[in-house]
Design a protein around this motif. Structure first.
Motif, mmCIF file in Angstrom:
data_model
loop_
_atom_site.group_PDB
_atom_site.id
_atom_site.type_symbol
_atom_site.label_atom_id
_atom_site.label_comp_id
_atom_site.label_asym_id
_atom_site.label_seq_id
_atom_site.Cartn_x
_atom_site.Cartn_y
_atom_site.Cartn_z
ATOM 1 N N GLU A 293 -6.965 -12.052 33.229
ATOM 2 C CA GLU A 293 -8.504 -10.969 33.736
ATOM 3 C C GLU A 293 -8.630 -11.034 32.209
ATOM 4 O OE1 GLU A 293 -6.384 -7.373 34.185
ATOM 5 O OE2 GLU A 293 -6.046 -7.162 36.061
ATOM 6 N N LYS B 52 -10.762 -14.319 32.508
ATOM 7 C CA LYS B 52 -12.017 -13.918 33.557
ATOM 8 C C LYS B 52 -13.084 -13.253 32.791
ATOM 9 C CE LYS B 52 -12.777 -12.697 38.128
ATOM 10 N NZ LYS B 52 -14.525 -12.173 37.650
ATOM 11 N N LYS B 53 -13.342 -12.570 32.220
ATOM 12 C CA LYS B 53 -13.986 -12.008 31.144
ATOM 13 C C LYS B 53 -14.824 -12.390 30.096
ATOM 14 C CE LYS B 53 -12.106 -7.082 31.725
ATOM 15 N NZ LYS B 53 -11.353 -5.836 31.437
ATOM 16 N N THR B 54 -14.055 -13.289 29.846
ATOM 17 C CA THR B 54 -15.346 -14.285 28.657
ATOM 18 C C THR B 54 -15.832 -15.163 29.908
ATOM 19 O OG1 THR B 54 -12.762 -14.141 27.544
ATOM 20 C CG2 THR B 54 -14.629 -15.601 26.966
ATOM 21 N N SER B 55 -15.565 -15.706 31.058
ATOM 22 C CA SER B 55 -15.570 -16.972 31.406
ATOM 23 C C SER B 55 -16.836 -16.451 32.130
ATOM 24 C CB SER B 55 -14.894 -17.183 32.331
ATOM 25 O OG SER B 55 -15.492 -18.044 33.663
ATOM 26 N N ASP B 56 -16.978 -14.521 32.682
ATOM 27 C CA ASP B 56 -18.088 -15.021 33.393
ATOM 28 C C ASP B 56 -19.392 -14.246 32.374
ATOM 29 O OD1 ASP B 56 -16.711 -14.172 35.211
ATOM 30 O OD2 ASP B 56 -16.141 -11.823 34.954
ATOM 31 N N ILE B 57 -18.953 -14.577 31.074
ATOM 32 C CA ILE B 57 -20.409 -14.153 30.038
ATOM 33 C C ILE B 57 -20.960 -15.306 30.162
ATOM 34 C CG2 ILE B 57 -20.543 -13.865 27.095
ATOM 35 C CD1 ILE B 57 -18.041 -11.852 26.547
ATOM 36 N N TYR B 58 -20.377 -16.276 30.013
ATOM 37 C CA TYR B 58 -21.170 -17.379 30.206
ATOM 38 C C TYR B 58 -21.921 -17.868 31.900
ATOM 39 C CZ TYR B 58 -18.777 -18.219 25.623
ATOM 40 O OH TYR B 58 -18.724 -16.883 24.672
ATOM 41 N N LYS B 59 -21.477 -17.671 32.182
ATOM 42 C CA LYS B 59 -22.210 -17.889 33.555
ATOM 43 C C LYS B 59 -23.384 -17.636 33.711
ATOM 44 C CE LYS B 59 -18.086 -17.351 36.763
ATOM 45 N NZ LYS B 59 -17.431 -16.181 37.939
#
Length: 312
Positions: A302, A305-312
């Protein structure tokens, strides 16, 4: 220069039982009256000098201040200077520097080159690569150290691991250097319990007039109590990519690791579960996978995923 003469006189006094004013005057080509003024200046600086009258009289440094080199081997002296040097790398304290120079002054002259060579071969730096000493943290250290010495309370705003920013009043007990950082072990008046505060997280630090209570436990007693509490460690299994193998040896014991044929490494160990351990696992990025327990695997997933969402 006068300062050079004063230093030379101190060294001579450290290395001799006693020396007369006439000998010093002849040595430095000055008057006896000048030597008496120099001795007075040295004594006022905090080095206790006494004098003995008579044919065998002269000036000498009091025995309780002077270290007799006959009681110390060369290895003893090296060990003392090395310990002081390492301490001062952390404290950056002028008093430690002075103590180090005192010990150096009794090292036999014909051994000084060997000692200098040793310290070129061994160097201790407590800071991580790429970091330098923070002047702001040094100021905080000096304020807290003064409060500890004077038994005074301190006040500061503190940001804890939960992100809360709260005004604290505390009774500082012990300064602790651990993991490249300074902490102050204190009794927190807000929580009515013992706490360890990290100096870098303290703002608007100041000393209060209120005295510290004299009946507080020591840091050593606190650690023993804390370690005796039933903090149940969690068994965890981690699979690391071959690219992270060099870091594994820094943190895990050999008996905890299993090397697989494809170059990856499985580590089975026990941890105290908290946010800090999550951050350690996440620091390995794509080079680690939590195999078990399932709930930590889910937490790391989780957070990733939150870290990944920042860079989308």
């Amino acid at each position: 220069m006068k300062i050079n003469r004063l230093l030379a006189i101190v060294v001579m006094l450290l290395n001799k039982d006693k020396i007369s004013a006439a000998e010093l005057a002849e040595k430095f080509e000055v008057s006896i009256r000048t030597i008496y003024r120099d001795i007075g200046a040295i004594d006022m600086s905090g080095i206790p000098i006494a004098s003995r009258q008579g044919n065998n009289g002269g000036f000498y440094i009091l025995d309780n201040y002077k270290i007799n080199h006959q009681f110390l081997t060369l290895n003893d002296m090296i060990s003392i200077v090395e310990a002081l040097k390492n301490i001062n790398g952390v404290l950056d304290d002028r008093n430690v520097e002075i103590a180090m120079e005192k010990v150096k002054s009794i090292i036999p002259y014909n051994k000084k080159s060997a000692v200098d060579l040793y310290f070129k071969q061994v160097f201790v730096d407590t800071l991580p690569w790429g970091f330098k000493k923070s002047e702001k943290e040094n100021v905080k250290y000096k304020i807290v150290y003064e409060a500890v010495k004077e038994n005074k309370c301190i006040s500061f705003n503190y940001r804890n691991s939960k992100g809360e920013y709260i005004l604290r009043n505390a009774e500082p007990i012990t300064l602790v250097f651990k993991g490249f950082s300074w902490y102050v072990f204190s009794f927190c008046m807000l929580r009515k319990d013992y706490r360890t505060f990290k100096l870098t997280r303290m703002d608007e630090l100041k000393i209060l007039n209120k005295d510290v209570c004299k009946y507080r436990i020591s840091y050593e007693e606190y650690i023993k109590t804390y370690n005796s509490k039933k903090v149940v460690p969690v068994k965890i299994s981690l699979k690391f990519s071959e690219k992270a193998r060099y870091r594994i040896q820094d943190y895990f014991d050999e008996e905890e690791t299993t090397f697989l044929k494809d170059g990856s490494v499985v580590v089975n160990t026990e941890i105290v579960e908290d946010n800090w351990i999550y951050s350690v696992i996440l620091s390995y990025g794509e080079y680690v996978e939590v195999l078990e327990p399932e709930h930590i695997r889910k937490i790391i997933g989780e957070k990733s995923k939150k870290t990944s969402d920042i860079y989308k």
